[in-house]
Write a protein that holds these residues in place. Structure first.
Motif, mmCIF file in Angstrom:
data_model
loop_
_atom_site.group_PDB
_atom_site.id
_atom_site.type_symbol
_atom_site.label_atom_id
_atom_site.label_comp_id
_atom_site.label_asym_id
_atom_site.label_seq_id
_atom_site.Cartn_x
_atom_site.Cartn_y
_atom_site.Cartn_z
ATOM 1 N N LEU A 61 0.824 -1.203 0.000
ATOM 2 C CA LEU A 61 0.000 0.000 0.000
ATOM 3 C C LEU A 61 0.859 1.255 0.000
ATOM 4 O O LEU A 61 0.398 2.339 -0.328
ATOM 5 C CB LEU A 61 -0.921 -0.001 1.225
ATOM 6 C CG LEU A 61 -1.951 -1.149 1.244
ATOM 7 C CD1 LEU A 61 -2.684 -1.178 2.572
ATOM 8 C CD2 LEU A 61 -2.942 -0.995 0.101
ATOM 9 N N ALA A 62 2.113 1.088 0.397
ATOM 10 C CA ALA A 62 3.083 2.180 0.379
ATOM 11 C C ALA A 62 4.465 1.550 0.332
ATOM 12 O O ALA A 62 4.604 0.323 0.399
ATOM 13 C CB ALA A 62 2.925 3.072 1.610
ATOM 14 N N ALA A 63 5.485 2.386 0.227
ATOM 15 C CA ALA A 63 6.843 1.858 0.088
ATOM 16 C C ALA A 63 7.239 0.999 1.277
ATOM 17 O O ALA A 63 8.019 0.060 1.142
ATOM 18 C CB ALA A 63 7.829 3.012 -0.079
ATOM 19 N N ASP A 64 6.721 1.286 2.455
ATOM 20 C CA ASP A 64 7.095 0.530 3.654
ATOM 21 C C ASP A 64 5.898 -0.183 4.263
ATOM 22 O O ASP A 64 5.888 -0.502 5.444
ATOM 23 C CB ASP A 64 7.728 1.459 4.694
ATOM 24 C CG ASP A 64 6.802 2.590 5.115
ATOM 25 O OD1 ASP A 64 5.785 2.797 4.410
ATOM 26 O OD2 ASP A 64 7.073 3.256 6.133
ATOM 27 N N LYS A 65 4.852 -0.426 3.454
ATOM 28 C CA LYS A 65 3.641 -1.077 3.952
ATOM 29 C C LYS A 65 3.281 -2.244 3.035
ATOM 30 O O LYS A 65 2.690 -2.055 1.970
ATOM 31 C CB LYS A 65 2.472 -0.077 3.972
ATOM 32 C CG LYS A 65 2.508 0.916 5.115
ATOM 33 C CD LYS A 65 1.845 0.323 6.336
ATOM 34 C CE LYS A 65 1.699 1.370 7.439
ATOM 35 N NZ LYS A 65 1.044 0.813 8.622
ATOM 36 N N SER A 66 3.679 -3.444 3.406
ATOM 37 C CA SER A 66 3.335 -4.622 2.612
ATOM 38 C C SER A 66 2.532 -5.590 3.472
ATOM 39 O O SER A 66 2.628 -5.577 4.698
ATOM 40 C CB SER A 66 4.599 -5.315 2.088
ATOM 41 O OG SER A 66 5.384 -5.789 3.152
ATOM 42 N N ALA A 67 1.752 -6.413 2.820
ATOM 43 C CA ALA A 67 0.927 -7.395 3.530
ATOM 44 C C ALA A 67 0.692 -8.583 2.614
ATOM 45 O O ALA A 67 0.940 -8.527 1.403
ATOM 46 C CB ALA A 67 -0.397 -6.784 3.975
ATOM 47 N N THR A 68 0.217 -9.660 3.190
ATOM 48 C CA THR A 68 -0.027 -10.902 2.451
ATOM 49 C C THR A 68 -1.427 -11.399 2.746
ATOM 50 O O THR A 68 -1.885 -11.340 3.888
ATOM 51 C CB THR A 68 0.994 -11.981 2.846
ATOM 52 O OG1 THR A 68 2.314 -11.476 2.614
ATOM 53 C CG2 THR A 68 0.802 -13.246 2.024
ATOM 54 N N GLN A 69 -2.095 -11.905 1.730
ATOM 55 C CA GLN A 69 -3.434 -12.476 1.890
ATOM 56 C C GLN A 69 -3.497 -13.814 1.177
ATOM 57 O O GLN A 69 -3.078 -13.930 0.022
ATOM 58 C CB GLN A 69 -4.498 -11.534 1.307
ATOM 59 C CG GLN A 69 -5.914 -12.086 1.326
ATOM 60 C CD GLN A 69 -6.478 -12.233 2.722
ATOM 61 O OE1 GLN A 69 -6.259 -11.367 3.567
ATOM 62 N NE2 GLN A 69 -7.220 -13.301 2.980
ATOM 63 N N ARG A 70 -3.994 -14.824 1.857
ATOM 64 C CA ARG A 70 -4.134 -16.160 1.279
ATOM 65 C C ARG A 70 -5.551 -16.341 0.756
ATOM 66 O O ARG A 70 -6.523 -16.126 1.471
ATOM 67 C CB ARG A 70 -3.820 -17.208 2.343
ATOM 68 C CG ARG A 70 -4.127 -18.642 1.957
ATOM 69 C CD ARG A 70 -3.648 -19.567 3.066
ATOM 70 N NE ARG A 70 -4.223 -20.883 2.987
ATOM 71 C CZ ARG A 70 -5.322 -21.264 3.639
ATOM 72 N NH1 ARG A 70 -5.951 -20.408 4.421
ATOM 73 N NH2 ARG A 70 -5.793 -22.487 3.522
ATOM 74 N N LEU A 71 -5.660 -16.716 -0.518
ATOM 75 C CA LEU A 71 -6.953 -17.004 -1.121
ATOM 76 C C LEU A 71 -7.077 -18.504 -1.346
ATOM 77 O O LEU A 71 -6.104 -19.172 -1.682
ATOM 78 C CB LEU A 71 -7.110 -16.246 -2.441
ATOM 79 C CG LEU A 71 -7.072 -14.712 -2.345
ATOM 80 C CD1 LEU A 71 -7.259 -14.089 -3.721
ATOM 81 C CD2 LEU A 71 -8.125 -14.194 -1.376
ATOM 82 N N THR A 72 -8.281 -19.036 -1.170
ATOM 83 C CA THR A 72 -8.552 -20.462 -1.282
ATOM 84 C C THR A 72 -9.763 -20.681 -2.188
ATOM 85 O O THR A 72 -10.460 -19.716 -2.535
ATOM 86 C CB THR A 72 -8.841 -21.062 0.100
ATOM 87 O OG1 THR A 72 -10.068 -20.497 0.598
ATOM 88 C CG2 THR A 72 -7.714 -20.740 1.087
ATOM 89 N N PRO A 73 -10.033 -21.928 -2.586
ATOM 90 C CA PRO A 73 -11.239 -22.178 -3.377
ATOM 91 C C PRO A 73 -12.517 -21.692 -2.691
ATOM 92 O O PRO A 73 -13.473 -21.297 -3.361
ATOM 93 C CB PRO A 73 -11.239 -23.701 -3.530
ATOM 94 C CG PRO A 73 -9.790 -24.071 -3.474
ATOM 95 C CD PRO A 73 -9.187 -23.129 -2.472
ATOM 96 N N GLY A 74 -12.529 -21.706 -1.361
ATOM 97 C CA GLY A 74 -13.699 -21.215 -0.627
ATOM 98 C C GLY A 74 -13.701 -19.717 -0.426
ATOM 99 O O GLY A 74 -14.718 -19.131 -0.050
ATOM 100 N N LEU A 75 -12.553 -19.073 -0.657
ATOM 101 C CA LEU A 75 -12.423 -17.614 -0.509
ATOM 102 C C LEU A 75 -11.553 -17.098 -1.645
ATOM 103 O O LEU A 75 -10.378 -16.804 -1.481
ATOM 104 C CB LEU A 75 -11.798 -17.261 0.844
ATOM 105 C CG LEU A 75 -11.655 -15.770 1.172
ATOM 106 C CD1 LEU A 75 -13.018 -15.137 1.399
ATOM 107 C CD2 LEU A 75 -10.767 -15.575 2.396
#
Length: 283
Positions: A61-75
């Motif tokens: 979202l910014a140079a020092d703002k990273s995140a991870t999201q796991r997606l699945t067949p149900g989501l």
């Protein structure tokens, strides 16, 4: 069915172009412009609900703002948060930790060999605890960059650690406990340090949120422990049921020198030897 990518509606190129084969894998790269930013937008993976795989989405979202999201067949989709909060990071990395240990057959096979080798309850508790403490230490120091080791040799020696336990299973006897049976926590702690570097390698591939590294590391580690305890519980419940309905099978697997225990030991050793050769060849 092929899977695709749908980026937020404010992006000028929401879908991926056709992938190209680089000799190893199908790769796709493209640049898109999203006026107003990504926060609040929806990222979806069309076709994911018809598969049995997961997708890991890492975004900044910014140079020092990273995140991870796991997606699945149900989501198969999610809304990008403006600022991933405490519970989003905790939930996401905890689930990733559970998935990693349950999909890591080599780590589970090491734990399974420990369960077969150690016959006393409290020694088993001590060995599992030592393994947990050890890999938590090295996973933390490797993830934080204090001590790092190259991944391929670590994975090869992890396979070698399973071969060692298989050898111990073959050589045990009823007359005298081997050193591994007398002091199993020493062995489990020593090899646990090594397995921790393997966990750290997986976490490095996933990526960590730049401003919430301790929380993500803790969440992932808790997920690993939860998955490990779930696996142990399943093995113990299965063993209890077999002891009730097929006691001869349990005795065969527990009796040193019996064809049952020998076959299991050779099976564990053979599979780990295959992994060892395969990983050495992949250097």
């Amino acid at each position: 069915m092929a899977i695709g990518t749908d980026l937020p509606e404010n992006c000028d190129r929401r879908s991926a172009p056709d992938p190209e084969f680089d000799g190893t894998a199908w790769v796709v790269q493209w640049v898109t412009v999203c006026p107003g930013g990504l926060a609040g937008g929806i990222v979806a993976i069309p076709g994911l609900d018809a598969t049995q795989t997961d997708v890991l989405v890492r975004f900044e979202l910014a140079a020092d703002k990273s995140a991870t999201q796991r997606l699945t067949p149900g989501l198969p989709s999610f809304v990008i948060p403006a600022d991933p909060g405490f519970f989003e990071i905790l939930r996401s990395y905890f689930a990733l930790g559970v998935d990693h240990i349950l999909e890591g057959l080599d780590h589970l096979l090491f734990v399974f060999a420990l369960l077969l080798l150690i016959r006393e309850k409290w020694k088993l508790v001590g060995a599992v605890t030592a393994f947990t403490i050890a890999h938590s230490i090295t996973m933390a120091i490797s993830t934080l960059g204090i001590v790092t080791l190259p991944g391929p040799p670590v994975e090869a020696v992890i396979a070698l650690s399973i071969m060692f336990l298989a050898s111990e299973l073959l050589q045990r006897n009823n007359d005298e406990d081997r050193l591994t049976e007398k002091f199993p926590w020493i062995v489990s702690f020593s090899f646990g340090l090594l397995h921790g570097f393997g966990f750290a390698g997986a976490l490095a591939e996933i990526g960590l949120p730049d401003d919430d590294v301790p929380l993500a590391l803790l969440s992932f580690n808790l997920g690993v422990e939860a998955g490990q305890l779930l696996f142990i519980a399943c093995i113990l419940v299965t063993a209890a049921l077999l002891k009730m309905f097929m006691p001869a099978l349990i005795r065969a697997m527990r009796t040193p020198g019996h064809i049952g225990s020998t076959s299991v030991a050779y099976g564990i050793g053979g599979l780990s030897a295959f992994w060892f050769v395969e990983r050495i060849a992949g250097f």
